[in-house]
Each structure stands twice: as structure tokens, then as C-alpha cells.
Design a protein around this motif. Structure first.
Motif, mmCIF file in Angstrom:
data_model
loop_
_atom_site.group_PDB
_atom_site.id
_atom_site.type_symbol
_atom_site.label_atom_id
_atom_site.label_comp_id
_atom_site.label_asym_id
_atom_site.label_seq_id
_atom_site.Cartn_x
_atom_site.Cartn_y
_atom_site.Cartn_z
ATOM 1 N N ILE A 25 0.834 -1.202 0.000
ATOM 2 C CA ILE A 25 0.000 0.000 0.000
ATOM 3 C C ILE A 25 0.871 1.255 0.000
ATOM 4 O O ILE A 25 0.369 2.361 -0.015
ATOM 5 N N ARG A 26 2.170 1.063 0.022
ATOM 6 C CA ARG A 26 3.110 2.185 0.055
ATOM 7 C C ARG A 26 3.320 2.751 -1.344
ATOM 8 O O ARG A 26 2.824 2.213 -2.329
ATOM 9 N N VAL A 27 4.102 3.822 -1.420
ATOM 10 C CA VAL A 27 4.410 4.462 -2.701
ATOM 11 C C VAL A 27 5.917 4.576 -2.862
ATOM 12 O O VAL A 27 6.672 4.459 -1.896
ATOM 13 N N GLY A 28 6.337 4.787 -4.101
ATOM 14 C CA GLY A 28 7.735 5.056 -4.386
ATOM 15 C C GLY A 28 8.652 3.872 -4.149
ATOM 16 O O GLY A 28 8.333 2.724 -4.454
ATOM 17 N N ALA A 29 9.823 4.179 -3.580
ATOM 18 C CA ALA A 29 10.854 3.163 -3.365
ATOM 19 C C ALA A 29 10.396 2.083 -2.388
ATOM 20 O O ALA A 29 10.729 0.907 -2.555
ATOM 21 N N GLU A 30 9.613 2.469 -1.371
ATOM 22 C CA GLU A 30 9.114 1.481 -0.406
ATOM 23 C C GLU A 30 8.191 0.484 -1.095
ATOM 24 O O GLU A 30 8.219 -0.708 -0.797
ATOM 25 N N ARG A 31 7.371 0.967 -2.007
ATOM 26 C CA ARG A 31 6.460 0.074 -2.738
ATOM 27 C C ARG A 31 7.256 -0.906 -3.599
ATOM 28 O O ARG A 31 6.956 -2.099 -3.624
ATOM 29 N N ARG A 32 8.263 -0.403 -4.315
ATOM 30 C CA ARG A 32 9.079 -1.284 -5.152
ATOM 31 C C ARG A 32 9.792 -2.337 -4.304
ATOM 32 O O ARG A 32 9.876 -3.498 -4.694
ATOM 33 N N ARG A 33 10.280 -1.941 -3.120
ATOM 34 C CA ARG A 33 10.942 -2.899 -2.230
ATOM 35 C C ARG A 33 9.945 -3.956 -1.754
ATOM 36 O O ARG A 33 10.237 -5.154 -1.773
ATOM 37 N N ASP A 34 8.750 -3.520 -1.352
ATOM 38 C CA ASP A 34 7.711 -4.469 -0.927
ATOM 39 C C ASP A 34 7.361 -5.431 -2.054
ATOM 40 O O ASP A 34 7.166 -6.633 -1.820
ATOM 41 N N GLN A 35 7.266 -4.918 -3.264
ATOM 42 C CA GLN A 35 6.879 -5.767 -4.388
ATOM 43 C C GLN A 35 7.997 -6.745 -4.767
ATOM 44 O O GLN A 35 7.708 -7.876 -5.154
ATOM 45 N N ARG A 36 9.260 -6.330 -4.642
ATOM 46 C CA ARG A 36 10.362 -7.276 -4.885
ATOM 47 C C ARG A 36 10.345 -8.391 -3.853
ATOM 48 O O ARG A 36 10.542 -9.565 -4.188
ATOM 49 N N ARG A 37 10.113 -8.038 -2.603
ATOM 50 C CA ARG A 37 10.039 -9.061 -1.551
ATOM 51 C C ARG A 37 8.874 -10.014 -1.800
ATOM 52 O O ARG A 37 9.006 -11.228 -1.638
ATOM 53 N N ALA A 38 7.724 -9.464 -2.163
ATOM 54 C CA ALA A 38 6.549 -10.296 -2.420
ATOM 55 C C ALA A 38 6.790 -11.195 -3.630
ATOM 56 O O ALA A 38 6.418 -12.375 -3.613
ATOM 57 N N PHE A 39 7.419 -10.649 -4.675
ATOM 58 C CA PHE A 39 7.726 -11.474 -5.845
ATOM 59 C C PHE A 39 8.615 -12.644 -5.447
ATOM 60 O O PHE A 39 8.368 -13.785 -5.854
ATOM 61 N N ALA A 40 9.633 -12.378 -4.646
ATOM 62 C CA ALA A 40 10.525 -13.447 -4.190
ATOM 63 C C ALA A 40 9.742 -14.485 -3.394
ATOM 64 O O ALA A 40 9.934 -15.694 -3.558
#
Length: 184
Positions: A25-40
Motif C-alpha cells: 500500500i506504500r508508494v515510491g521506493a518502499e512500494r518497489r521494495r515491498d513488491q520485490r520481496r513479495a515477488f521473491a
């Protein structure tokens, strides 16, 4: 009338996109980091788990093959039907929440949690349906008289099963969050 593409007919990319949108639910760099973790978590973990039987077979430690395809297919088929039933229930709950938002004024974002859970259930139903289709293909092409599948089927079956399990854990987490938001 123009021919519709598979994407337009099935909406599969929309289901995937809705599911990915629930990862942060975050934006920017935090969102991309969350999405990389979730993808992994959702894609790399099942890949690693599904390659374990291959590594064991290559090193001749132990050959793992899926056996008893009939009961597995029956169980996955029933479970897929239950996921579709849960999806209908989530739809009805979403309609009720949107209709009477005043009831949930103090529920702290429960409408968003229910919408995210709906996206996760839809995606999980699609994964379960895929798992059932792979099981059907495996059973249809099985040459073994003992019901044990060739080891090549192990990788996609383990991957889909692990991926489904991780998504089900997310659904449980969202249902718990929704319940806590309503009752607290």
C-alpha cells in the motif's frame, strides 16, 4: 464485430494485476521494495522448493515422484470448487460493505482489506484451476501402471502447489486482519 483477444476474453492479466496490487500500500521506493520481496516470496520460493526433487534425482540421493494421482486430483478439484465458493462469498461481502459503509465506520480500512482478499482469492482460484489442469494433463499422459507419475511432472506440480499454499496463507492473513479491524 471485431475478434476479441484472449486477454480481453479471460481477463487473466487483470486478475494477476489485481493480485500484484495487493502486495503493497506504500508508494515510491518502499512500494518497489515491498513488491520485490513479495515477488521473491510468491515466485522464487516455489521455484526453489520445486527444484529440490530435481536436485535429489540428479545427485541420486532419492527420486521423488508424485503417486496416487486420482486422490490428489479429486482433492484439488474439490478445493478449487471451495475457492470459487469463497470468491462468491467475498463478492457478496464486498457488495454489502459498499452498500452500508456506515456500519463499518470504525473498522479501519476493512473495505480495502476485503477488496484485497477478493483479489487474492480470485488469483488463488486461478492457480488452483491451473493445478487441476496440470494434474489432468499428467494423468492423461501417464504411462505407468502403478499410478506414479514420471518425475518430470513433479516440478510443475510442486511449484503450483507451493505457490497456491503461499497465496492461501495470504488470504488467511487478510481474513484475520479484516476480522480484527471489525471487532476492535
Amino acid at each position: 464485430m471485431a475478434m476479441m483477444t484472449i486477454k480481453e476474453r479471460t481477463g487473466l492479466l487483470d486478475v494477476l494485476r489485481d493480485n500484484v496490487e495487493t502486495w503493497s500500500i506504500r508508494v515510491g521506493a518502499e512500494r518497489r521494495r515491498d513488491q520485490r520481496r513479495a515477488f521473491a516470496w510468491y515466485y522464487l520460493v516455489p521455484t526453489i522448493v520445486s527444484l529440490v526433487p530435481v536436485a535429489l534425482a540428479i545427485t541420486h540421493v532419492h527420486e521423488i515422484r508424485v503417486g496416487g494421482i486420482g486422490p490428489i486430483l479429486s482433492g484439488v478439484s474439490i478445493f478449487t470448487g471451495l475457492l470459487f465458493g469463497l470468491l462468491v462469498l467475498m463478492f457478496n461481502t464486498g457488495v454489502a460493505v459498499r452498500k452500508d459503509r456506515a456500519v463499518l465506520e470504525n473498522a479501519h480500512g476493512v473495505a480495502q482489506v476485503i477488496d484485497d482478499a477478493r483479489a487474492n482469492v480470485t488469483y488463488s482460484a486461478l492457480v488452483a484451476l491451473s493445478l487441476a489442469c496440470v494434474l489432468i494433463a499428467a494423468a492423461a499422459t501417464n504411462r505407468s501402471s502403478d499410478g506414479v507419475l514420471d518425475w518430470g511432472w513433479t516440478v510443475p506440480l510442486v511449484w503450483l502447489g507451493t505457490h497456491l499454499l503461499l497465496n492461501l496463507l495470504t488470504i488467511l492473513k487478510r481474513l484475520r486482519t479484516a476480522f480484527n479491524n471489525i471487532t476492535r
